[in-house]
Design an enzyme around this catalytic site. Structure first.
Site, PDB file in Angstrom:
ATOM      1  CE  LYS A   1      -3.027  -0.341  -2.977  1.00 18.92           C
ATOM      2  NZ  LYS A   1      -4.322  -0.026  -2.395  1.00 18.92           N
TER       3      LYS A   1
ATOM      4  CD  GLN B   1      -2.956   3.636  -5.527  1.00 20.92           C
ATOM      5  OE1 GLN B   1      -3.379   3.388  -6.654  1.00 20.92           O
ATOM      6  NE2 GLN B   1      -3.586   3.229  -4.441  1.00 20.92           N
TER       7      GLN B   1
ATOM      8  CG  HIS C   1      -1.526   4.579   2.121  1.00 17.05           C
ATOM      9  ND1 HIS C   1      -1.225   3.716   3.147  1.00 17.05           N
ATOM     10  CD2 HIS C   1      -2.760   4.221   1.695  1.00 17.05           C
ATOM     11  CE1 HIS C   1      -2.238   2.883   3.331  1.00 17.05           C
ATOM     12  NE2 HIS C   1      -3.183   3.169   2.461  1.00 17.05           N
TER      13      HIS C   1
ATOM     14  CB  CYS D   1      -4.818   5.091   4.564  1.00 17.71           C
ATOM     15  SG  CYS D   1      -5.924   3.758   4.977  1.00 17.71           S
TER      16      CYS D   1
ATOM     17  CG  ASP E   1       3.759   3.730  -1.231  1.00 15.26           C
ATOM     18  OD1 ASP E   1       3.421   2.874  -2.073  1.00 15.26           O
ATOM     19  OD2 ASP E   1       3.002   4.122  -0.323  1.00 15.26           O
TER      20      ASP E   1
HETATM   21  N1  7TS Z   1       0.703   3.100  -0.356  1.00 18.44           N
HETATM   22  C1  7TS Z   1      -0.227   3.604  -1.177  1.00 18.44           C
HETATM   23  C2  7TS Z   1       0.115   4.791  -2.024  1.00 18.44           C
HETATM   24  C3  7TS Z   1      -1.491   3.005  -1.229  1.00 18.44           C
HETATM   25  O1  7TS Z   1      -2.412   3.522  -2.050  1.00 18.44           O
HETATM   26  C4  7TS Z   1      -1.779   1.897  -0.407  1.00 18.44           C
HETATM   27  C5  7TS Z   1      -3.150   1.288  -0.355  1.00 18.44           C
HETATM   28  C6  7TS Z   1      -0.756   1.387   0.391  1.00 18.44           C
HETATM   29  C7  7TS Z   1       0.462   2.020   0.400  1.00 18.44           C
HETATM   30  C8  7TS Z   1      -0.937   0.164   1.212  1.00 18.44           C
HETATM   31  O2  7TS Z   1      -1.018  -0.949   0.382  1.00 18.44           O
HETATM   32  P1  7TS Z   1      -1.324  -2.401   0.967  1.00 18.44           P
HETATM   33  O3  7TS Z   1      -1.543  -3.228  -0.258  1.00 18.44           O
HETATM   34  O4  7TS Z   1      -0.131  -2.826   1.726  1.00 18.44           O
HETATM   35  O5  7TS Z   1      -2.550  -2.261   1.809  1.00 18.44           O
HETATM   36  N2  7TS Z   1      -4.174   2.184  -0.699  1.00 18.44           N
HETATM   37  C9  7TS Z   1      -5.494   2.031  -0.460  1.00 18.44           C
HETATM   38  C10 7TS Z   1      -6.430   3.000  -0.842  1.00 18.44           C
HETATM   39  O6  7TS Z   1      -6.158   4.025  -1.446  1.00 18.44           O
HETATM   40  N3  7TS Z   1      -7.650   2.604  -0.442  1.00 18.44           N
HETATM   41  O7  7TS Z   1      -7.535   1.417   0.166  1.00 18.44           O
HETATM   42  C11 7TS Z   1      -6.197   1.060   0.163  1.00 18.44           C
END
Ligand code: 7TS
Length: 404
Positions: free
Chosen positions: A219, A196, A115, A358, A193
């Site tokens: 999430k 997920q 991401h 992303c 990271d």
């Molecule tokens: N890393 C991964 C693997 C992610 O899926 C996401 C968000 C982030 C980092 C960023 O997370 P945040 O909570 O700081 O925004 N992923 C997604 C997605 O897959 N669709 O919308 C956000």
């Protein structure tokens, strides 16, 4: 088991098929109740007041940290720093550790399935510090190419950063194998990271072997704008603060300042205490289901969806077989743009993601500009998959292709 009734938004919309949990999950009533209960019974600024209510707020905030530390297998709860989420957690490491410790001639290893939150901070650090970004490529079925990974590692490697689970493909990376290679061949700091990972897998930080682990609450059934960074005490103690302000100081002299202890050193300003309390309720909710059951349930759904999508003429599926992934299925349909597909599905109350997720470096490698992505979670069941398949067949008709 149908857990839909635990989620007020889903219970209020019986015809909604929410298949975008990789972007953000829905929130169970226990989490919404915890948020409200914090503000109704314990609202004061933690760490600031000498009065009972402020002490109560501080206790609730600390207890939330302890719950999260237990949930994630972190023995030293002070090493779990609350952040706005994964993005802020990774930026914290790239800024506070990276800018001090990475220099010209050094190398940073990332992967092609990241991401942007675990790619751009490292790319920009490399540019800013005169280092080189090296990118681990993928096998044709969406796994990291471990032979290639090995060739990228050397004594020049200062950072190795990879996702626990890919948001776009659902690939579950072999963290321990990656860590073993990185430890054998480099002295690098290892960043994982877990955005997920935490929602779908049983995570024991102390057993993973990585240095830093980042995650997002929203999430995993928790509120938005709360998540965390876990790191080793010795590293966190050598790092300068990421942001300056209230709570993170010890003494402020006219010309110099000393820093508070962990975790406050990295939590400048009024914390999201209610969010932390809500996140702890989310961890308890998932714990009661059991993370093994969460993954089993997702796998069952994603296996069924994968097989039924694969049977539709014109569908291309991306990533590893369902038995090797979390609850994500990414696909394209003929030459229908994924945005058009998502719009058709939305007309029938089916929420999927369409776009590059992303993960533009990954899309380039898949040779697509976008995919459609359905992601499953604890509240989904077979009726959501039935709706998805019916929607895809309808889109095929609408766009002038004969349905199978
Ligand atoms: N890393 C991964 C693997 C992610 O899926 C996401 C968000 C982030 C980092 C960023 O997370 P945040 O909570 O700081 O925004 N992923 C997604 C997605 O897959 N669709 O919308 C956000």
């Amino acid at each position: 088991m149908n857990r839909r009734a635990d989620f007020p938004l889903l219970a209020a919309n019986p015809d909604l098929h929410y298949l975008d949990s990789a972007a953000t999950s829905q929130k169970p009533a226990v989490v919404l109740d915890a948020l409200r209960e914090f503000y109704e019974t314990s609202n004061a600024n933690p760490h600031r007041g000498a009065y009972e209510l402020s002490v109560a707020a501080t206790d609730r905030y600390d207890a939330a940290r302890a719950t999260l530390a237990r949930f994630l297998g972190v023995a030293d709860a002070d090493c779990l720093i609350f952040t706005r989420g994964t993005t802020e957690a990774i930026n914290l490491v790239a800024s506070a550790w990276g800018w001090r410790n990475v220099g010209p001639g050094d190398e940073i290893v990332v992967t092609a399935l990241e991401h942007h939150a675990n790619f751009v901070p490292w790319q920009q650090l490399a540019i800013g510090r005169g280092a080189t970004l090296r990118i681990c490529e993928l096998t044709s079925d969406g796994h990291l190419d471990l032979d290639h990974f090995r060739t990228l590692l050397s004594s020049r490697t200062k950072v190795v950063a990879f996702a626990h689970v890919s948001n776009a493909l659902g690939t579950i990376n072999p963290v321990r194998e990656l860590v073993a290679l990185a430890r054998e061949l480099t002295g690098a700091v290892i960043v994982c990271d877990g955005a997920q990972g935490v929602p779908h897998l049983r995570v024991r930080y102390d057993e993973l072997g990585v240095d830093f682990y980042a995650f997002s609450g929203h999430k995993m059934c928790g509120p938005m704008a709360i998540g965390g960074l876990i790191g080793p005490r010795w590293l966190l103690e050598t790092m300068p603060p990421y942001q300056m302000g209230g709570d993170m100081i010890e003494f402020v002299h006219d010309q110099t300042t000393t820093w508070n202890v962990l975790p406050q050193k990295f939590e400048a300003g009024t914390p999201n205490a209610a969010g932390a309390v809500g996140l702890a309720a989310a961890a308890d909710y998932l714990d009661a289901i059991g993370m093994d059951e969460v993954l089993r349930h997702e796998r069952e759904l994603v296996s069924d969806a994968y097989a039924r999508l694969a049977a539709i003429d014109g569908v291309i599926l991306y990533g590893p077989p369902p038995s090797e992934r979390s609850g994500v299925v990414s696909f394209t349909l003929d030459d229908v743009h994924p945005h058009d597909l998502a719009t058709i599905l939305d007309g029938d109350g089916i929420c999927i993601r369409a776009g590059n997720h992303c993960a533009q470096p990954l899309m380039r490698r898949l040779d697509v500009s976008a995919t459609a992505r359905a992601s499953f979670y604890v509240y989904n069941d077979k009726s959501d998959t039935d709706a998805l398949i019916a929607g895809v067949l309808k889109a095929k008709e609408v766009f002038g292709h004969a349905a199978v």
